[in-house]
Design a protein around this motif. Structure first.
Motif, PDB file in Angstrom:
ATOM      1  N   ALA A   1      40.275  48.192  47.904  1.00  0.00           N
ATOM      2  CA  ALA A   1      40.832  47.501  49.062  1.00  0.00           C
ATOM      3  C   ALA A   1      40.652  46.117  49.108  1.00  0.00           C
ATOM      4  O   ALA A   1      41.206  45.681  49.325  1.00  0.00           O
ATOM      5  N   MET A   2      39.576  45.787  47.775  1.00  0.00           N
ATOM      6  CA  MET A   2      39.638  43.623  47.832  1.00  0.00           C
ATOM      7  C   MET A   2      40.404  43.833  47.069  1.00  0.00           C
ATOM      8  O   MET A   2      40.993  43.044  48.216  1.00  0.00           O
ATOM      9  N   PHE A   3      41.152  44.140  46.077  1.00  0.00           N
ATOM     10  CA  PHE A   3      42.800  43.513  45.461  1.00  0.00           C
ATOM     11  C   PHE A   3      43.592  43.682  46.234  1.00  0.00           C
ATOM     12  O   PHE A   3      44.006  42.556  46.219  1.00  0.00           O
ATOM     13  N   LYS A   4      43.608  44.521  47.451  1.00  0.00           N
ATOM     14  CA  LYS A   4      44.786  44.485  47.721  1.00  0.00           C
ATOM     15  C   LYS A   4      44.634  43.701  49.314  1.00  0.00           C
ATOM     16  O   LYS A   4      46.302  42.935  49.378  1.00  0.00           O
ATOM     17  N   ALA A   5      43.435  43.705  49.370  1.00  0.00           N
ATOM     18  CA  ALA A   5      43.692  41.781  50.987  1.00  0.00           C
ATOM     19  C   ALA A   5      43.256  41.158  50.423  1.00  0.00           C
ATOM     20  O   ALA A   5      43.297  39.511  51.099  1.00  0.00           O
ATOM     21  N   THR A   6      43.319  40.838  48.609  1.00  0.00           N
ATOM     22  CA  THR A   6      42.990  39.436  48.479  1.00  0.00           C
ATOM     23  C   THR A   6      44.376  38.679  47.809  1.00  0.00           C
ATOM     24  O   THR A   6      44.018  37.704  46.833  1.00  0.00           O
ATOM     25  N   GLY A   7      45.301  39.883  47.515  1.00  0.00           N
ATOM     26  CA  GLY A   7      46.427  39.847  46.257  1.00  0.00           C
ATOM     27  C   GLY A   7      46.316  39.304  44.905  1.00  0.00           C
ATOM     28  O   GLY A   7      47.196  38.941  44.181  1.00  0.00           O
ATOM     29  N   GLY A   8      45.706  40.503  44.683  1.00  0.00           N
ATOM     30  CA  GLY A   8      45.117  40.873  43.467  1.00  0.00           C
ATOM     31  C   GLY A   8      44.302  39.497  42.831  1.00  0.00           C
ATOM     32  O   GLY A   8      43.261  39.758  41.269  1.00  0.00           O
ATOM     33  N   ILE A   9      43.588  39.390  43.459  1.00  0.00           N
ATOM     34  CA  ILE A   9      42.112  38.449  43.100  1.00  0.00           C
ATOM     35  C   ILE A   9      40.899  39.287  42.708  1.00  0.00           C
ATOM     36  O   ILE A   9      40.702  39.642  44.030  1.00  0.00           O
ATOM     37  N   ASN A  10      39.816  38.866  41.508  1.00  0.00           N
ATOM     38  CA  ASN A  10      38.985  39.711  41.816  1.00  0.00           C
ATOM     39  C   ASN A  10      37.587  38.485  41.772  1.00  0.00           C
ATOM     40  O   ASN A  10      37.015  37.330  41.920  1.00  0.00           O
ATOM     41  N   THR A  11      37.341  38.815  43.410  1.00  0.00           N
ATOM     42  CA  THR A  11      36.092  37.937  43.989  1.00  0.00           C
ATOM     43  C   THR A  11      34.774  38.558  44.190  1.00  0.00           C
ATOM     44  O   THR A  11      33.910  38.472  44.238  1.00  0.00           O
ATOM     45  N   HIS A  12      34.693  39.759  44.403  1.00  0.00           N
ATOM     46  CA  HIS A  12      33.675  41.333  44.610  1.00  0.00           C
ATOM     47  C   HIS A  12      33.839  41.455  43.848  1.00  0.00           C
ATOM     48  O   HIS A  12      32.383  42.930  43.958  1.00  0.00           O
ATOM     49  N   LYS A  13      34.372  42.008  42.332  1.00  0.00           N
ATOM     50  CA  LYS A  13      34.250  42.860  41.600  1.00  0.00           C
ATOM     51  C   LYS A  13      32.826  43.440  40.652  1.00  0.00           C
ATOM     52  O   LYS A  13      32.042  44.540  40.979  1.00  0.00           O
ATOM     53  N   GLY A  14      32.277  42.455  40.476  1.00  0.00           N
ATOM     54  CA  GLY A  14      30.871  42.412  39.915  1.00  0.00           C
ATOM     55  C   GLY A  14      30.015  42.444  41.017  1.00  0.00           C
ATOM     56  O   GLY A  14      28.636  43.820  40.549  1.00  0.00           O
ATOM     57  N   LEU A  15      29.556  42.466  42.384  1.00  0.00           N
ATOM     58  CA  LEU A  15      28.684  42.920  43.763  1.00  0.00           C
ATOM     59  C   LEU A  15      28.894  44.113  43.679  1.00  0.00           C
ATOM     60  O   LEU A  15      28.574  44.699  44.536  1.00  0.00           O
ATOM     61  N   ILE A  16      30.677  44.647  43.922  1.00  0.00           N
ATOM     62  CA  ILE A  16      30.541  46.067  43.977  1.00  0.00           C
ATOM     63  C   ILE A  16      29.801  46.805  43.254  1.00  0.00           C
ATOM     64  O   ILE A  16      29.141  47.739  43.751  1.00  0.00           O
TER      65      ILE A  16
END
Lengths: 469, 90
Positions: A263-278
């Motif tokens: 869901a995150m990658f879909k929202a950011t267009g493939g950018i890792n913003t919060h993978k660690g935070l998830i």
């Protein structure tokens, strides 16, 4: 005996002792009474209302996984009384009763006394919890009762306010849904607070992309919104968990975590913003859900210990698998472990987030107490994290020189006063430029800052009156 | 008037108090007070218990007051009942 009310109360006490004696071993007796002055609780309308409180208390035990084995409700000379037999130890049952008193919309009107089979009551003081607070002013309730601090008409107003709130509330009330919604709100707020705090050297804030060319504050807002529904999913997984070994929670959490990532990658267009935070907030949300089901308030440290139980052994397992993988398919964290033995966020989580509980959180709370703004307290906590944690984002991008620089600069700026002094603030801005130029981004520390804020919001130490209006 | 037997009055419910009286041979009155509001009202509870003991004319008793935040009128009533029960002829 002159006073029929006192006589009725004594009679009820004898009945409780009799019932307790007849309890099956390992179970407890819960006695429900209304927490309001006698003239109020003896009114006709409260007979029916008390029945509803009794029902709600029964439902709450059921939802927590302790279905009552017996129940009784009647109207005594002292007011309505309810009895529940719950097959669990008195301390565990008292915790659930306290959760009802504190968090059910009708809870402030209920007194849930718990007795064990030997006729001993288990109170808040036996659980090292602070005494129950007054409905109106937040002082210890027993003091207000004894001194008759509040005039009856004011108490009645409060009680009616609560009751009307319950009548208008959406039903059925679910502790699991309330708890997971609260946990999710804390996670969501923490994520956004972290993103908004500034200056954060090398990191994205509302006015700077930091060391990142491919994302800005709005990417973080998109990412945060896409994750908002997921924190509750993790919390519910924790609440629903019934086993003895919390490590069994990890596989379902990872599965949902991967969905959240998608869901995150879909929202950011493939950018890792919060993978660690998830990962970090995901297991903490689950741990919180697990603890919330038990009922009693918990500390940040207890939450982190529970989270550590969920991920126990995860580093070893993941890294053993990493050693067998093709180098090209390794994540940054896995590569750093294979090359340098750095365990990163996995190690931090397995140890129960010591960088947060021992360092960043005490600093955040201390600074807030001193009167710093949330922003400034957060930036100082971030500097503390620079000095104590192993940031794999920095190691991956800038190697061990970068990691050493991060620790050194963090310590220097803290020594200069951090956000408390002009010198500290100037040094922070200079460091932001330096990190931006050298593409050094302490994203691991940023995640731990969000974890710090999450725990701060989740476990409030000071709580006001039960009905703030 | 001598305490003849052990007695209790009241309960450990919220806003109530449990008073336990047991006879002692030396003729003294020994009072112990436990309370969830001890810090503010401990001395007051003790003096109410002393007064009530004196008024009852009881002699030779250990009086244990375990208070759960009772109103003063409740406290007085519980003490009175406990002394009555301790001195009642069977």
């Amino acid at each position: 005996m002159i006073n029929p009310l006192l006589e009725a109360r004594e009679e009820r006490w004898r009945k409780r002792l009799r019932e307790a004696e007849a309890l099956p071993p390992g179970s407890s007796l819960v006695t429900l009474t209304l927490r309001m002055p006698a003239p109020l609780r003896l009114r006709e309308e409260w007979a029916q209302r008390a029945r509803e409180v009794h029902r709600a208390l029964l439902d709450s035990f059921e939802e927590r996984g302790f279905p009552p084995g017996g129940e009784e409700f009647h109207l005594g000379a002292d007011g309505p009384e309810g009895y529940l037999v719950v097959s669990a130890g008195a301390e565990e049952v008292k915790k659930a009763a306290i959760a009802f008193e504190e968090h059910h919309p009708l809870g402030p009107l209920a007194d849930g006394d718990v007795m064990n089979p030997s006729g001993q009551t288990v109170g808040r003081e036996d659980l090292s919890l602070p005494p129950r607070r007054c409905l109106l002013c937040g002082r210890p309730a027993a003091e207000c009762t004894r001194e008759r601090t509040h005039p009856p008409e004011e108490i009645e107003k409060s009680v009616e306010f609560l009751w009307k709130g319950w009548e208008g509330a959406e039903k059925p009330f679910s502790f699991r849904e309330e708890s997971s919604a609260r946990i999710a709100r804390c996670a969501d707020t923490a994520l956004h607070f972290e993103a908004a705090a500034r200056p954060k050297p090398g990191l994205v804030d509302p006015f700077s992309r930091g060391a990142h060319g491919d994302m800005d504050y709005f990417t973080f807002l998109r990412s945060g919104s896409s994750l908002a529904p997921w924190w509750g999913v993790f919390a519910r997984l924790g609440w629903n968990f019934r086993g003895d070994d919390p490590a069994a929670l990890l596989p379902p959490l990872r599965e949902e975590g991967r969905r959240a990532e998608a869901a995150m990658f879909k929202a950011t267009g493939g950018i890792n913003t919060h993978k660690g935070l998830i990962f970090s907030l995901g297991i903490l949300c689950a741990a919180s859900g697990m603890l919330e089901r038990r009922g009693a308030p918990f500390s940040p440290r207890e939450c982190c210990t529970a989270a550590a139980g969920i991920v126990r052994g995860v580093g070893e397992a993941d890294f053993a698998a990493a050693r067998r993988k093709e180098r090209g398919s390794l994540t940054a964290g896995e590569r750093l472990f294979v090359d340098f033995g750095v365990t990163g966020i996995r190690g931090e989580a397995e140890k129960g987030f010591p960088s947060v509980t021992d360092h960043a959180l005490p600093r955040l709370k201390g600074d807030l107490e001193e009167g710093l703004t949330m922003n400034d307290a957060m930036v100082n906590a971030l500097l503390v994290l620079f000095t104590v944690s192993e940031d794999t984002n920095v190691l991956a991008r800038c190697g061990s020189d970068g990691a050493t620089l991060l620790k050194k600069k963090g310590a220097e700026i803290l020594a200069a006063g951090g956000m408390k002094t002009q010198g500290g603030r100037d040094a922070l801005h200079a460091l932001d430029c330096l990190f931006t130029e050298s593409r050094l981004s302490p994203g691991g520390c940023a995640d731990l800052l969000a974890v710090t804020v999450f725990l701060h919001l989740l476990c409030p130490e000071d709580t006001g009156p039960e009905v703030p209006y | 008037m001598k305490a003849l037997r052990s007695s209790v009055a009241g309960s450990l419910e919220s806003s109530d108090v449990l008073v336990s009286v047991s006879p002692r041979d030396d003729g003294n009155i020994e009072i112990s007070v436990e309370s969830i509001v001890f810090r503010q009202f401990g001395p007051r509870i003790r003096s109410v218990a002393e007064e009530a003991a004196a008024a009852s004319g009881i002699e030779g008793a250990t009086v244990a007051v375990n208070d759960r935040g009772a109103l003063e009128c409740t406290l007085r009533a519980r003490l009175e009942t406990a002394f009555e029960r301790a001195t009642e002829a069977r």
